[in-house]
Every structure is written in structure tokens, then in C-alpha cells.
Design a protein around this motif. Structure first.
Motif, PDB file in Angstrom:
ATOM      1  N   LEU A 137       0.842  -1.116  -0.213  1.00 16.52           N
ATOM      2  CA  LEU A 137       0.125   0.227   0.022  1.00 16.52           C
ATOM      3  C   LEU A 137       0.776   1.511   0.282  1.00 16.52           C
ATOM      4  O   LEU A 137       0.392   2.153  -0.772  1.00 16.52           O
ATOM      5  N   GLY A 138       2.121   1.193   0.743  1.00 20.95           N
ATOM      6  CA  GLY A 138       3.380   2.077   0.064  1.00 20.95           C
ATOM      7  C   GLY A 138       2.369   3.673   1.924  1.00 20.95           C
ATOM      8  O   GLY A 138       3.347   4.781   1.078  1.00 20.95           O
ATOM      9  N   THR A 139       2.553   2.934   2.457  1.00 17.15           N
ATOM     10  CA  THR A 139       2.408   4.048   3.392  1.00 17.15           C
ATOM     11  C   THR A 139       3.978   3.676   3.943  1.00 17.15           C
ATOM     12  O   THR A 139       4.660   3.853   4.649  1.00 17.15           O
ATOM     13  N   PRO A 140       3.923   5.653   3.963  1.00 16.76           N
ATOM     14  CA  PRO A 140       5.973   6.119   4.372  1.00 16.76           C
ATOM     15  C   PRO A 140       6.214   6.390   5.825  1.00 16.76           C
ATOM     16  O   PRO A 140       7.294   6.471   5.751  1.00 16.76           O
ATOM     17  N   VAL A 141       5.638   5.967   6.822  1.00 14.20           N
ATOM     18  CA  VAL A 141       5.370   6.162   8.074  1.00 14.20           C
ATOM     19  C   VAL A 141       5.161   5.299   8.692  1.00 14.20           C
ATOM     20  O   VAL A 141       3.664   5.114   8.531  1.00 14.20           O
ATOM     21  N   LEU A 142       5.578   4.883   9.361  1.00 14.38           N
ATOM     22  CA  LEU A 142       5.010   3.728  10.613  1.00 14.38           C
ATOM     23  C   LEU A 142       5.071   4.109  12.358  1.00 14.38           C
ATOM     24  O   LEU A 142       5.899   4.362  12.111  1.00 14.38           O
ATOM     25  N   MET A 143       4.063   4.280  13.175  1.00 11.32           N
ATOM     26  CA  MET A 143       4.312   4.390  14.229  1.00 11.32           C
ATOM     27  C   MET A 143       4.128   3.263  14.399  1.00 11.32           C
ATOM     28  O   MET A 143       2.904   2.736  14.977  1.00 11.32           O
ATOM     29  N   VAL A 144       4.916   2.741  15.714  1.00  8.37           N
ATOM     30  CA  VAL A 144       4.298   1.932  17.244  1.00  8.37           C
ATOM     31  C   VAL A 144       3.596   2.782  18.091  1.00  8.37           C
ATOM     32  O   VAL A 144       4.671   3.801  18.832  1.00  8.37           O
ATOM     33  N   LEU A 145       3.026   2.324  18.927  1.00  8.55           N
ATOM     34  CA  LEU A 145       2.548   3.721  19.570  1.00  8.55           C
ATOM     35  C   LEU A 145       1.631   3.090  21.000  1.00  8.55           C
ATOM     36  O   LEU A 145       1.236   1.937  21.194  1.00  8.55           O
ATOM     37  N   GLY A 146       2.786   3.072  22.107  1.00  8.50           N
ATOM     38  CA  GLY A 146       2.729   2.938  23.395  1.00  8.50           C
ATOM     39  C   GLY A 146       1.250   3.470  23.689  1.00  8.50           C
ATOM     40  O   GLY A 146       1.205   5.002  23.397  1.00  8.50           O
ATOM     41  N   HIS A 147       1.165   3.332  24.981  1.00  2.86           N
ATOM     42  CA  HIS A 147       0.380   3.846  26.304  1.00  2.86           C
ATOM     43  C   HIS A 147       0.562   4.011  27.709  1.00  2.86           C
ATOM     44  O   HIS A 147       0.381   2.779  27.984  1.00  2.86           O
ATOM     45  N   GLU A 148      -0.187   5.172  28.616  1.00  2.10           N
ATOM     46  CA  GLU A 148      -0.040   5.680  29.747  1.00  2.10           C
ATOM     47  C   GLU A 148      -0.340   4.060  30.060  1.00  2.10           C
ATOM     48  O   GLU A 148      -1.373   3.785  29.584  1.00  2.10           O
ATOM     49  N   ARG A 149      -0.250   3.326  31.385  1.00  2.00           N
ATOM     50  CA  ARG A 149      -0.785   2.629  32.105  1.00  2.00           C
ATOM     51  C   ARG A 149      -1.831   1.741  31.820  1.00  2.00           C
ATOM     52  O   ARG A 149      -2.660   0.892  31.820  1.00  2.00           O
ATOM     53  N   CYS A 150      -0.958   1.230  30.662  1.00  2.00           N
ATOM     54  CA  CYS A 150      -1.149  -0.033  30.097  1.00  2.00           C
ATOM     55  C   CYS A 150      -1.086  -1.359  30.646  1.00  2.00           C
ATOM     56  O   CYS A 150      -0.098  -1.528  31.426  1.00  2.00           O
ATOM     57  N   GLY A 151      -2.505  -2.185  30.269  1.00  2.00           N
ATOM     58  CA  GLY A 151      -2.896  -3.276  31.219  1.00  2.00           C
ATOM     59  C   GLY A 151      -2.128  -4.230  30.974  1.00  2.00           C
ATOM     60  O   GLY A 151      -1.013  -5.322  31.797  1.00  2.00           O
ATOM     61  N   ALA A 152      -1.644  -4.850  29.892  1.00  2.00           N
ATOM     62  CA  ALA A 152      -0.014  -5.589  29.081  1.00  2.00           C
ATOM     63  C   ALA A 152       1.113  -5.459  29.718  1.00  2.00           C
ATOM     64  O   ALA A 152       1.898  -6.648  30.332  1.00  2.00           O
ATOM     65  N   VAL A 153       1.132  -4.218  29.775  1.00  2.00           N
ATOM     66  CA  VAL A 153       2.097  -3.996  30.221  1.00  2.00           C
ATOM     67  C   VAL A 153       2.440  -3.775  31.602  1.00  2.00           C
ATOM     68  O   VAL A 153       3.442  -4.507  32.568  1.00  2.00           O
ATOM     69  N   THR A 154       1.370  -3.764  32.256  1.00  2.00           N
ATOM     70  CA  THR A 154       1.957  -3.921  34.024  1.00  2.00           C
ATOM     71  C   THR A 154       1.902  -5.374  34.275  1.00  2.00           C
ATOM     72  O   THR A 154       2.402  -5.567  35.514  1.00  2.00           O
ATOM     73  N   ALA A 155       0.926  -6.300  33.660  1.00  2.00           N
ATOM     74  CA  ALA A 155       0.545  -8.090  33.509  1.00  2.00           C
ATOM     75  C   ALA A 155       2.631  -7.902  34.089  1.00  2.00           C
ATOM     76  O   ALA A 155       2.370  -8.779  34.767  1.00  2.00           O
ATOM     77  N   ALA A 156       3.572  -6.969  32.674  1.00  2.27           N
ATOM     78  CA  ALA A 156       4.476  -8.448  32.513  1.00  2.27           C
ATOM     79  C   ALA A 156       5.799  -7.603  33.709  1.00  2.27           C
ATOM     80  O   ALA A 156       5.802  -7.957  34.263  1.00  2.27           O
ATOM     81  N   VAL A 157       5.207  -6.275  34.207  1.00  6.20           N
ATOM     82  CA  VAL A 157       5.891  -5.731  35.013  1.00  6.20           C
ATOM     83  C   VAL A 157       5.458  -7.043  36.824  1.00  6.20           C
ATOM     84  O   VAL A 157       6.483  -6.805  37.516  1.00  6.20           O
ATOM     85  N   GLN A 158       4.327  -6.657  36.691  1.00 12.10           N
ATOM     86  CA  GLN A 158       4.348  -7.579  38.475  1.00 12.10           C
ATOM     87  C   GLN A 158       3.766  -9.039  37.720  1.00 12.10           C
ATOM     88  O   GLN A 158       3.537  -9.182  38.822  1.00 12.10           O
ATOM     89  N   LYS A 159       4.206  -9.950  36.589  1.00  8.54           N
ATOM     90  CA  LYS A 159       4.391 -10.728  36.446  1.00  8.54           C
ATOM     91  C   LYS A 159       3.270 -11.604  36.862  1.00  8.54           C
ATOM     92  O   LYS A 159       3.519 -12.856  37.524  1.00  8.54           O
ATOM     93  N   GLN A 160       1.944 -11.106  36.885  1.00  3.21           N
ATOM     94  CA  GLN A 160       1.081 -11.467  36.745  1.00  3.21           C
ATOM     95  C   GLN A 160       0.618 -12.695  35.570  1.00  3.21           C
ATOM     96  O   GLN A 160       1.191 -12.630  34.725  1.00  3.21           O
ATOM     97  N   LYS A 161       0.281 -13.921  36.129  1.00  2.00           N
ATOM     98  CA  LYS A 161      -0.510 -15.138  35.409  1.00  2.00           C
ATOM     99  C   LYS A 161      -1.938 -14.800  35.371  1.00  2.00           C
ATOM    100  O   LYS A 161      -2.562 -15.025  36.018  1.00  2.00           O
ATOM    101  N   LEU A 162      -2.024 -15.010  33.950  1.00  2.00           N
ATOM    102  CA  LEU A 162      -3.401 -14.801  32.770  1.00  2.00           C
ATOM    103  C   LEU A 162      -3.994 -16.191  32.784  1.00  2.00           C
ATOM    104  O   LEU A 162      -3.192 -17.271  32.410  1.00  2.00           O
TER     105      LEU A 162
END
Length: 236
Positions: A137-162
Motif C-alpha cells: 500500500l506504500g505507507t511512508p511512515v510506521l508508528m508503534v504507539l504505546g500508551h500510559e498505564r497499559c494493562g498488558a505492560v502492567t501484567a508483564a511488570v507484575q509477572k501476573q499469571k493470566l
């Protein structure tokens, strides 16, 4: 009687001819409209990577200032992109419902190729979708966008078993968490930014994306979305 029959047949023939001609006119008109719409949708992407990124940033500024323009959301736009798509940006972001990409960047239909997955992780499926957007499709820019208080990241930090497959994205974020485990400050916030940077590194391993980067046709950046203000900050 034969004369009347001849007259009726001739009249029916003329009627059929007019109807047929009118039908051809409709078909030609419809075809012309479709060609024009296709041309509008298939116009080559003219934005440079820097210009495309600037368009995203300006859209986010409008969103933050509560002055959205709601571009490319009309009935005309729907017809323009009905036959083909040429988004100017690809965004890999978290599936969080509070991060609606088109709204956050004040864009419209066909403007952004969204790839959404919990933790904005570059899984093989996500990479394939991104490769499609960038190379075909030829998109000239790619952004990886994270966000504040991300639940997925929080689970990884806290080593939660899901349960179920929910924990699969935690595994993909753990390498980023390990990089900043001893860093001062909020561990989740540090990991959010580190995860964006880590996922970019994973994407850069793609041969297809690497080729586009080397040719100057693509720019990859990392962003961090603030849930409280709506602002996107470039972090990579």
C-alpha cells in the motif's frame, strides 16, 4: 392484418432499441463514475516519510486542543476509497479501547492502516499486516504507539499469571521489561516506553521493512499516548 403485424413488430423493435440504448448509456455512465472513483483512490502516495509523520502530529495537536477537523469522513470519501486504499500511515497500537487511532490523530476513512493488538506487540501476524501496508500500500511512515498505564505492560511488570491465551502477550513484552527493571522511576511507565522501542527493533528485523527503510521510503517511529491529555509524544 400483415401490415398491422409489421407495424407492431417495428414499433416493438424501436422501443427495444431505445431502451437498449438507454441501458448502454447508464452502463457507460456508471463505468465512468467507477473509473473516476478508482483513479481518486489509486492516486500515488505523494507524502514523504517526514511529511506523513508531521500530518499525524498535527492531527494529534488538533485532537488535544479540541479542534478536530474530521477529515475524510464524508460520503464522497467513502466512494473515493471504495475500490482501493492508500493510507498515508501505518500504526501498530494497543487494542485498548481508549486509544482510537483515527480519533487520536484526527484522520478519516482510508487514512491510517491500523494494526491493533494488546501491548502493541510485533507478532508474526502483526508484522505481516504491517509489511502488507508498507510494501503493497506504500505507507511512508510506521508508528508503534504505546500508551500510559497499559494493562498488558502492567501484567508483564507484575509477572501476573493470566488465564487462557491472555498471557501470550505478556511473554512478548518481558524482554522489554527486563531492560528497565533496575531503572529509577515508575516501572510500568519505564516499561511502556521500553516496549515501544523493543517492538520497533523486532520490526526492523523484517527484510521487507528493512529494504523500505534503506531506500528512504519508510520512517519508523515510536510514540507514547497519554490517557489523561490525549497527547502523543515521540519516544523512539
Amino acid at each position: 392484418m400483415n401490415q398491422n403485424k409489421h407495424f407492431i413488430e417495428r414499433r416493438d423493435f424501436l422501443k427495444l432499441g431505445v431502451t437498449g440504448a438507454f441501458g448502454v448509456m447508464l452502463t457507460a455512465s456508471d463505468l465512468l463514475w467507477r473509473v473516476q472513483s478508482a483513479k481518486a483512490a489509486e492516486s500515488p502516495q505523494s507524502l514523504s516519510p517526514d511529511a506523513a509523520l508531521q500530518k499525524l502530529i498535527e492531527g494529534n495537536e488538533r485532537f488535544v486542543q479540541h479542534q478536530p477537523q474530521y477529515p475524510d469522513q464524508s460520503a464522497v470519501r467513502l466512494q473515493e476509497v471504495a475500490q482501493a486504499q492508500h493510507p498515508f500511515a501505518t500504526v501498530l497500537t494497543c487494542a485498548d479501547s481508549r486509544v482510537p487511532v483515527e480519533i487520536v490523530f484526527d484522520q478519516g476513512v482510508g487514512d491510517i492502516f491500523d494494526v491493533r493488538i494488546a501491548g502493541n506487540i510485533a507478532t508474526p501476524e502483526a508484522r505481516g499486516s504491517i509489511e502488507y501496508a508498507v510494501t503493497l500500500l506504500g505507507t511512508p511512515v510506521l508508528m508503534v504507539l504505546g500508551h500510559e498505564r497499559c494493562g498488558a505492560v502492567t501484567a508483564a511488570v507484575q509477572k501476573q499469571k493470566l488465564p487462557g491465551d491472555i498471557g501470550t502477550f505478556v511473554k512478548a513484552i518481558k524482554p522489554a521489561v527486563a531492560r528497565v527493571k533496575d531503572r529509577p522511576g515508575d516501572p510500568v511507565e519505564n516499561a511502556v516506553v521500553a516496549n515501544v522501542q523493543y517492538q520497533i527493533e523486532q520490526l526492523q528485523r523484517s527484510q521487507l521493512l528493512s529494504e523500505q527503510l534503506k531506500s528512504g521510503k519508510l520512517k519508523i517511529v515510536g510514540g507514547r499516548y497519554d490517557l489523561d491529555t490525549g497527547k502523543v509524544t515521540i519516544v523512539a
